[in-house]
Design a protein around this motif. Structure first.
Motif, PDB file in Angstrom:
ATOM      1  N   VAL A  18       0.707  -1.316  -0.092  1.00 55.67           N
ATOM      2  CA  VAL A  18       0.028   0.002   0.067  1.00 55.67           C
ATOM      3  C   VAL A  18       0.811   1.301   0.064  1.00 55.67           C
ATOM      4  CG1 VAL A  18      -1.566   1.446   1.237  1.00 55.67           C
ATOM      5  CG2 VAL A  18      -1.914  -1.064   1.118  1.00 55.67           C
ATOM      6  N   LYS A  19       1.956   1.309   0.664  1.00 54.77           N
ATOM      7  CA  LYS A  19       2.888   2.340   1.050  1.00 54.77           C
ATOM      8  C   LYS A  19       3.473   2.527  -0.476  1.00 54.77           C
ATOM      9  CE  LYS A  19       6.702   4.136   3.419  1.00 54.77           C
ATOM     10  NZ  LYS A  19       7.931   3.760   4.434  1.00 54.77           N
ATOM     11  N   LYS A  20       3.996   1.691  -0.996  1.00 53.80           N
ATOM     12  CA  LYS A  20       4.695   1.815  -2.240  1.00 53.80           C
ATOM     13  C   LYS A  20       3.601   2.188  -3.388  1.00 53.80           C
ATOM     14  CE  LYS A  20       8.676  -0.964  -1.331  1.00 53.80           C
ATOM     15  NZ  LYS A  20       9.667  -2.292  -1.761  1.00 53.80           N
ATOM     16  N   ILE A  21       2.527   1.902  -3.306  1.00 57.97           N
ATOM     17  CA  ILE A  21       1.610   2.360  -4.269  1.00 57.97           C
ATOM     18  C   ILE A  21       1.160   3.929  -4.114  1.00 57.97           C
ATOM     19  CG2 ILE A  21      -0.822   2.279  -5.155  1.00 57.97           C
ATOM     20  CD1 ILE A  21      -0.656  -0.789  -4.700  1.00 57.97           C
ATOM     21  N   ARG A  22       1.121   4.189  -2.859  1.00 59.53           N
ATOM     22  CA  ARG A  22       0.562   5.486  -2.745  1.00 59.53           C
ATOM     23  C   ARG A  22       1.624   6.472  -2.916  1.00 59.53           C
ATOM     24  NH1 ARG A  22      -1.807   7.600   3.346  1.00 59.53           N
ATOM     25  NH2 ARG A  22      -2.940   9.238   2.542  1.00 59.53           N
ATOM     26  N   GLU A  23       3.051   6.093  -2.732  1.00 63.86           N
ATOM     27  CA  GLU A  23       4.164   7.060  -2.927  1.00 63.86           C
ATOM     28  C   GLU A  23       3.984   7.619  -4.487  1.00 63.86           C
ATOM     29  OE1 GLU A  23       7.533   4.441  -2.318  1.00 63.86           O
ATOM     30  OE2 GLU A  23       7.372   5.115   0.186  1.00 63.86           O
ATOM     31  N   LYS A  24       3.274   6.902  -5.408  1.00 60.72           N
ATOM     32  CA  LYS A  24       3.299   7.165  -6.839  1.00 60.72           C
ATOM     33  C   LYS A  24       2.376   8.301  -7.090  1.00 60.72           C
ATOM     34  CE  LYS A  24       6.107   3.778  -7.823  1.00 60.72           C
ATOM     35  NZ  LYS A  24       7.538   4.001  -8.193  1.00 60.72           N
ATOM     36  N   PHE A  25       1.365   8.714  -6.089  1.00 60.90           N
ATOM     37  CA  PHE A  25       0.343   9.514  -6.268  1.00 60.90           C
ATOM     38  C   PHE A  25       0.330  10.759  -5.282  1.00 60.90           C
ATOM     39  CE2 PHE A  25      -0.791   5.152  -7.697  1.00 60.90           C
ATOM     40  CZ  PHE A  25      -1.109   5.523  -8.974  1.00 60.90           C
ATOM     41  N   TYR A  26      -0.635  11.680  -5.672  1.00 59.09           N
ATOM     42  CA  TYR A  26      -0.471  12.842  -4.739  1.00 59.09           C
ATOM     43  C   TYR A  26      -1.507  12.486  -3.727  1.00 59.09           C
ATOM     44  CZ  TYR A  26       1.568  15.761  -8.625  1.00 59.09           C
ATOM     45  OH  TYR A  26       2.452  15.960  -9.404  1.00 59.09           O
ATOM     46  N   ASP A  27      -1.291  13.170  -2.611  1.00 62.80           N
ATOM     47  CA  ASP A  27      -2.389  12.849  -1.446  1.00 62.80           C
ATOM     48  C   ASP A  27      -3.793  13.266  -1.637  1.00 62.80           C
ATOM     49  OD1 ASP A  27      -0.057  12.036   0.185  1.00 62.80           O
ATOM     50  OD2 ASP A  27       0.249  14.161   1.062  1.00 62.80           O
ATOM     51  N   ASN A  28      -4.005  13.962  -2.516  1.00 58.56           N
ATOM     52  CA  ASN A  28      -5.453  14.259  -3.144  1.00 58.56           C
ATOM     53  C   ASN A  28      -6.050  13.239  -3.712  1.00 58.56           C
ATOM     54  OD1 ASN A  28      -4.238  15.181  -5.196  1.00 58.56           O
ATOM     55  ND2 ASN A  28      -5.268  16.894  -5.578  1.00 58.56           N
ATOM     56  N   GLU A  29      -5.035  12.255  -4.460  1.00 58.02           N
ATOM     57  CA  GLU A  29      -5.800  11.073  -5.276  1.00 58.02           C
ATOM     58  C   GLU A  29      -6.050   9.867  -4.637  1.00 58.02           C
ATOM     59  OE1 GLU A  29      -3.214  12.164  -9.244  1.00 58.02           O
ATOM     60  OE2 GLU A  29      -2.163  11.386  -7.796  1.00 58.02           O
ATOM     61  N   VAL A  30      -5.494   9.784  -3.595  1.00 54.45           N
ATOM     62  CA  VAL A  30      -5.770   8.144  -2.971  1.00 54.45           C
ATOM     63  C   VAL A  30      -6.003   8.258  -1.534  1.00 54.45           C
ATOM     64  CG1 VAL A  30      -4.442   5.869  -2.580  1.00 54.45           C
ATOM     65  CG2 VAL A  30      -3.911   7.251  -4.442  1.00 54.45           C
ATOM     66  N   ALA A  31      -6.983   7.719  -0.924  1.00 58.73           N
ATOM     67  CA  ALA A  31      -7.377   7.516   0.439  1.00 58.73           C
ATOM     68  C   ALA A  31      -7.177   6.265   0.811  1.00 58.73           C
ATOM     69  CB  ALA A  31      -8.667   7.784   0.772  1.00 58.73           C
ATOM     70  N   ILE A  32      -6.894   5.883   2.094  1.00 55.98           N
ATOM     71  CA  ILE A  32      -6.656   4.470   2.544  1.00 55.98           C
ATOM     72  C   ILE A  32      -7.378   4.341   3.865  1.00 55.98           C
ATOM     73  CG2 ILE A  32      -4.754   3.065   3.659  1.00 55.98           C
ATOM     74  CD1 ILE A  32      -2.789   4.469   1.856  1.00 55.98           C
ATOM     75  N   LEU A  33      -8.113   3.052   3.591  1.00 54.81           N
ATOM     76  CA  LEU A  33      -8.947   2.538   4.850  1.00 54.81           C
ATOM     77  C   LEU A  33      -8.368   1.088   5.514  1.00 54.81           C
ATOM     78  CD1 LEU A  33     -11.351   4.146   5.918  1.00 54.81           C
ATOM     79  CD2 LEU A  33     -12.933   2.542   4.628  1.00 54.81           C
ATOM     80  N   SER A  34      -7.800   1.050   6.672  1.00 52.19           N
ATOM     81  CA  SER A  34      -7.494  -0.021   7.266  1.00 52.19           C
ATOM     82  C   SER A  34      -8.414  -0.797   8.074  1.00 52.19           C
ATOM     83  CB  SER A  34      -6.082   0.268   8.051  1.00 52.19           C
ATOM     84  OG  SER A  34      -5.696  -0.910   8.754  1.00 52.19           O
TER      85      SER A  34
END
Length: 204
Positions: A18-34
């Protein structure tokens, strides 16, 4: 909204993926729910009783609340994600505000066990990893982050973690669209997922 579910055994490397995927995008593009945030509150029990709970069983997760939150995010509404402490094994008073984004990643060992939650996902991913590697990671994590000693970790692994993995978690591989061996070390699988997300974002 593109909804991606990422499951796999405890210590398999889901969080790293998840972390490595998120690094490829801006914060306003991806939300994460655990789903770790949605463990039931056990404050009515003693600390010893709380630590005996099986956190690898589907009944330990408040799926109804999590499903409601995913639906609200898909509707464009923000939600208050619970905060759970694995040290006290209780849900905290504070919450995290999660805003709807173009992509929602749902992460957790049990997130593919619930049919209603699965049906809200566009892509389902299972992160696979050898059991000895997972055990090593679990020992290190539980000692460093959850206040347990080696004996407690091994006892819990034998009594609940391993049996629940075999009964509940590993069988959810059959629901996965993509199986990622080697977790966060599998650069090709992570790149494939990242490219698919990029294509989806470019279409919107």
């Amino acid at each position: 909204m593109l909804v991606i579910g990422i499951a796999g055994g405890t210590g398999s490397g889901k969080t790293t993926v998840v972390k490595k995927i998120r690094e490829k995008f801006y914060d306003n593009e991806v939300a994460i729910l655990s789903h770790d945030s949605y463990y039931y509150d056990n404050s009515h029990l003693s600390l010893e009783e709380r630590r005996q709970k099986n956190f690898d069983h589907p009944d330990s997760i408040e799926f109804d609340l999590m499903i409601d939150h995913v639906k609200k995010l898909k509707q464009g509404l923000s939600i208050k994600e619970p905060v759970y402490s694995f040290i006290s094994c209780t849900r905290q008073e504070e919450t995290n505000i999660v805003e709807p984004k173009q992509v929602l990643i749902i992460e957790g060992i049990l997130c593919l066990t619930n049919a209603e939650l699965r049906n809200l996902m566009d892509i389902k991913v299972y992160v696979d990893c050898d059991s000895d590697v997972r055990l090593t990671r679990v020992i290190q994590r539980d000692i460093q982050e959850r206040g347990r000693d080696v004996e407690q970790v091994l006892k819990r692994y034998k009594q609940t973690v391993r049996p629940s993995h075999i009964q509940f978690i590993e069988p959810t591989k059959r629901y996965a669209d993509i199986i990622v061996p080697q977790g966060g070390n599998n650069k090709i699988a992570i790149q494939i997922l990242t490219n698919h997300i990029l294509q989806t974002l470019n279409k919107t």
